[in-house]
Design a protein around this motif. Structure first.
Motif, mmCIF file in Angstrom:
data_model
loop_
_atom_site.group_PDB
_atom_site.id
_atom_site.type_symbol
_atom_site.label_atom_id
_atom_site.label_comp_id
_atom_site.label_asym_id
_atom_site.label_seq_id
_atom_site.Cartn_x
_atom_site.Cartn_y
_atom_site.Cartn_z
ATOM 1 N N PRO A 1 22.634 23.061 15.863
ATOM 2 C CA PRO A 1 22.497 23.139 17.322
ATOM 3 C C PRO A 1 23.725 22.697 18.100
ATOM 4 O O PRO A 1 23.928 23.141 19.230
ATOM 5 N N ASP A 2 24.561 21.856 17.488
ATOM 6 C CA ASP A 2 25.747 21.372 18.215
ATOM 7 C C ASP A 2 26.893 22.389 18.205
ATOM 8 O O ASP A 2 27.891 22.180 18.879
ATOM 9 N N ALA A 3 26.761 23.449 17.416
ATOM 10 C CA ALA A 3 27.848 24.438 17.363
ATOM 11 C C ALA A 3 27.898 25.244 18.653
ATOM 12 O O ALA A 3 26.928 25.279 19.427
ATOM 13 N N ASP A 4 29.047 25.922 18.876
ATOM 14 C CA ASP A 4 29.182 26.740 20.085
ATOM 15 C C ASP A 4 28.100 27.827 20.117
ATOM 16 O O ASP A 4 27.780 28.419 19.078
ATOM 17 N N PRO A 5 27.571 28.116 21.307
ATOM 18 C CA PRO A 5 26.506 29.125 21.404
ATOM 19 C C PRO A 5 26.904 30.472 20.786
ATOM 20 O O PRO A 5 26.077 31.152 20.202
ATOM 21 N N GLU A 6 28.203 30.843 20.895
ATOM 22 C CA GLU A 6 28.619 32.141 20.342
ATOM 23 C C GLU A 6 28.435 32.162 18.826
ATOM 24 O O GLU A 6 28.102 33.198 18.243
ATOM 25 N N SER B 1 33.277 19.744 11.308
ATOM 26 C CA SER B 1 32.681 19.759 12.642
ATOM 27 C C SER B 1 31.510 20.731 12.620
ATOM 28 O O SER B 1 31.373 21.537 11.697
ATOM 29 N N SER B 2 30.690 20.656 13.652
ATOM 30 C CA SER B 2 29.544 21.565 13.728
ATOM 31 C C SER B 2 30.028 23.007 13.765
ATOM 32 O O SER B 2 29.439 23.893 13.126
ATOM 33 N N ASN B 3 31.104 23.268 14.526
ATOM 34 C CA ASN B 3 31.603 24.645 14.620
ATOM 35 C C ASN B 3 32.113 25.155 13.278
ATOM 36 O O ASN B 3 31.813 26.285 12.879
ATOM 37 N N TYR B 4 32.867 24.326 12.584
ATOM 38 C CA TYR B 4 33.404 24.763 11.291
ATOM 39 C C TYR B 4 32.257 25.081 10.327
ATOM 40 O O TYR B 4 32.253 26.106 9.642
ATOM 41 N N THR B 5 31.260 24.215 10.303
ATOM 42 C CA THR B 5 30.129 24.431 9.391
ATOM 43 C C THR B 5 29.386 25.716 9.746
ATOM 44 O O THR B 5 29.042 26.520 8.879
ATOM 45 N N MET B 6 29.168 25.888 11.038
ATOM 46 C CA MET B 6 28.445 27.102 11.473
ATOM 47 C C MET B 6 29.239 28.356 11.131
ATOM 48 O O MET B 6 28.671 29.376 10.712
ATOM 49 N N GLU B 7 30.556 28.287 11.289
ATOM 50 C CA GLU B 7 31.404 29.442 10.922
ATOM 51 C C GLU B 7 31.217 29.809 9.457
ATOM 52 O O GLU B 7 31.127 30.976 9.098
ATOM 53 N N GLN B 8 31.147 28.772 8.597
ATOM 54 C CA GLN B 8 30.989 29.033 7.159
ATOM 55 C C GLN B 8 29.627 29.665 6.868
ATOM 56 O O GLN B 8 29.516 30.582 6.060
ATOM 57 N N LEU B 9 28.588 29.178 7.513
ATOM 58 C CA LEU B 9 27.248 29.743 7.297
ATOM 59 C C LEU B 9 27.206 31.207 7.719
ATOM 60 O O LEU B 9 26.679 32.071 7.010
ATOM 61 N N VAL B 10 27.785 31.466 8.893
ATOM 62 C CA VAL B 10 27.786 32.853 9.397
ATOM 63 C C VAL B 10 28.617 33.740 8.472
ATOM 64 O O VAL B 10 28.260 34.894 8.211
ATOM 65 N N GLU B 11 29.709 33.196 7.953
ATOM 66 C CA GLU B 11 30.573 33.982 7.071
ATOM 67 C C GLU B 11 29.833 34.445 5.814
ATOM 68 O O GLU B 11 30.014 35.569 5.344
ATOM 69 N N VAL B 12 28.979 33.574 5.284
ATOM 70 C CA VAL B 12 28.190 33.967 4.103
ATOM 71 C C VAL B 12 27.323 35.180 4.453
ATOM 72 O O VAL B 12 27.319 36.198 3.745
ATOM 73 N N ALA B 13 26.606 35.081 5.560
ATOM 74 C CA ALA B 13 25.693 36.167 5.930
ATOM 75 C C ALA B 13 26.487 37.433 6.282
ATOM 76 O O ALA B 13 26.107 38.542 5.893
ATOM 77 N N ARG B 14 27.594 37.256 7.003
ATOM 78 C CA ARG B 14 28.402 38.432 7.368
ATOM 79 C C ARG B 14 28.911 39.146 6.125
ATOM 80 O O ARG B 14 28.820 40.365 5.999
ATOM 81 N N SER B 15 29.447 38.363 5.197
ATOM 82 C CA SER B 15 30.024 38.976 4.004
ATOM 83 C C SER B 15 28.949 39.687 3.183
ATOM 84 O O SER B 15 29.168 40.804 2.690
ATOM 85 N N LEU B 16 27.786 39.055 3.041
ATOM 86 C CA LEU B 16 26.711 39.715 2.286
ATOM 87 C C LEU B 16 26.347 41.052 2.928
ATOM 88 O O LEU B 16 26.239 42.081 2.255
#
Ligand code: SF4
Length: 413
Positions: A150-155, A119-134
């Motif tokens: 763009p379809d992911a939750d605004p948060e 889903s868009s949210n799951y994908t966005m979570e993974q992208l953010v996780e990469v940046a957060r972990s780095l």
């Protein structure tokens, strides 16, 4: 999905990312790891050879998290119905790869995008996780550009800006009918909604940093977007107008233009031929006219013929030839805004002229020393010892000042 090793995944996912043009790393905040603090830097001359065979974006590790996608955008090689080898990195694999490449001085940072998995949210979570972990686990201080969904939750989209230097949300096509036809799963309302939210978050963070020293940085290199050129019927005028609207409405730092490339197993709704690469170049030049030379969108559009910028001359020259009544411009007296309109005068040359003319009146040879070439300028300026014929008297002016055709352009179509 077949079991692939890291090298095979990298081959597939770096190649799949090459179609994305929006990855320049300009404009971020200065950070470095001098004094043993953290790792990485946004400054300096990192040695870098990225994975785009067309030469774009060579300083960043530019990859997709996955090239699988549940959407079916016609112009995209990663679309659901495309018959390509699929691969997928985990967030940890991307983090490890980025650190390993960085430590070897192959790259200065990471550009990460993704097809939509689950889903868009799951994908966005993974992208953010990469940046957060780095940032948080490894104190990585290099450059990070995250493509957001763009379809992911605004948060989730908002969280991207906490760790990335730049975030981007692709507008994809210049017109709404083009988007509906070629990217039926996408919605202009959601794309623009995400851009608007990102703009608000960036402005709020900017205000906070003015008031509190300890306020967290938020997407210091701002947001950017990308438009595909030549996949639909949009004219250059449509594209220029759309770009201006995006700069004004969403405070875009950059709009990138990417000439559509025919892809294997292309959908029948796409053109068979790519547009000339020169078209993309002329659009970048028109973008510079709006951002640095004081032209508004309507003026750039007035330089077009039937909505298309000429390919043989640059848009500033095209405008000058159409509006000859504004020339010649007196190099010793004209205001900066008019000097910037002279074909062949760049912003740096204009600044040098403004400084030099404070001390004495400039001859044509003086102007020649302050610019790259005087050939293109001569018909458009008055100097202390030079006055051209009225432009309106010279029917052959275009042939005189247009660059000579280069053989390379024969192959650009
Ligand atoms: S959502 Fe992105 S990756 Fe998926 S098909 Fe559309 S453009 Fe390609």
């Amino acid at each position: 999905m077949a079991q692939l090793d890291t090298r095979q995944k990298l081959e597939i996912l770096a190649d799949a990312a090459k179609y994305d043009a929006s990855c320049a790393s300009s404009g971020t905040a200065k950070r470095n790891s001098q004094g043993g603090k953290g790792i990485g830097s946004t400054e300096g001359m990192g040695i870098c050879h990225a994975y785009a065979p067309d030469g774009r974006c060579i300083s960043l590790l530019k990859i997709l998290l996955t090239n699988s996608c549940i959407f079916d955008c016609h112009y995209c090689i990663n679309r659901k119905s495309s018959n390509v080898r699929r691969a997928r990195f985990t967030a940890k694999e991307v983090v490890d790869l980025t650190l390993a490449f960085y430590k070897r001085n192959y790259i200065e940072g990471l550009f990460l995008s993704s097809g939509i998995i689950g889903s868009s949210n799951y994908t966005m979570e993974q992208l953010v996780e990469v940046a957060r972990s780095l940032r948080e686990d490894h104190d990585f201080r290099g450059y990070i550009h995250l493509k957001t969904i763009p379809d992911a939750d605004p948060e989730l989209i908002e969280a991207a800006g906490l760790h990335a230097d730049r975030v981007s949300i692709n507008v994809e096509l210049p017109t709404t009918p083009g988007l509906k036809r070629l990217a039926p799963d996408k919605s202009i309302a959601r794309i623009e909604g995400a851009m608007g939210d990102m703009k608000t978050s960036i402005l709020d963070a900017h205000d906070a940093t003015k008031r509190y020293k300890s306020a967290p940085r938020y997407a210091p290199a701002g947001q950017s977007t990308q438009m595909i050129v030549g996949a639909d019927a949009a004219t250059d005028s449509d594209i220029v107008l759309r770009a201006r609207g995006l700069y004004d409405a969403f405070g875009m730092r950059r709009v990138y233009y990417s000439a559509f490339s025919p892809i294997p197993d292309a959908s029948a709704v796409l053109p068979l031929k790519r547009p000339p690469l020169m078209r993309e170049h002329r659009l970048y030049q028109s973008d510079w006219l709006m951002r640095f030379y004081g032209f508004d969108a309507k003026e750039v559009m007035s330089a077009t013929d039937d909505g298309m910028l000429p390919l043989d001359i640059d848009p500033k020259l095209a405008w000058a030839l159409k509006f000859r009544e504004h020339f010649p411009v007196d190099i010793n007296r004209a205001p900066k805004a008019m000097l910037l309109r002279v074909p062949g005068l760049g912003t740096r040359a204009v600044d040098r002229i403004l400084v030099s003319r404070r001390h004495r009146r400039l001859d044509l040879a003086d102007v020649g020393r302050l610019t790259v070439s005087i050939r293109k300028l001569r018909p458009f300026i008055v100097a202390n010892d030079w006055r051209p014929l009225q432009l309106s008297d010279k029917a052959d002016i275009r042939e005189l000042v247009a660059p000579r055709a280069e053989q390379m352009e024969l192959f650009a179509a």
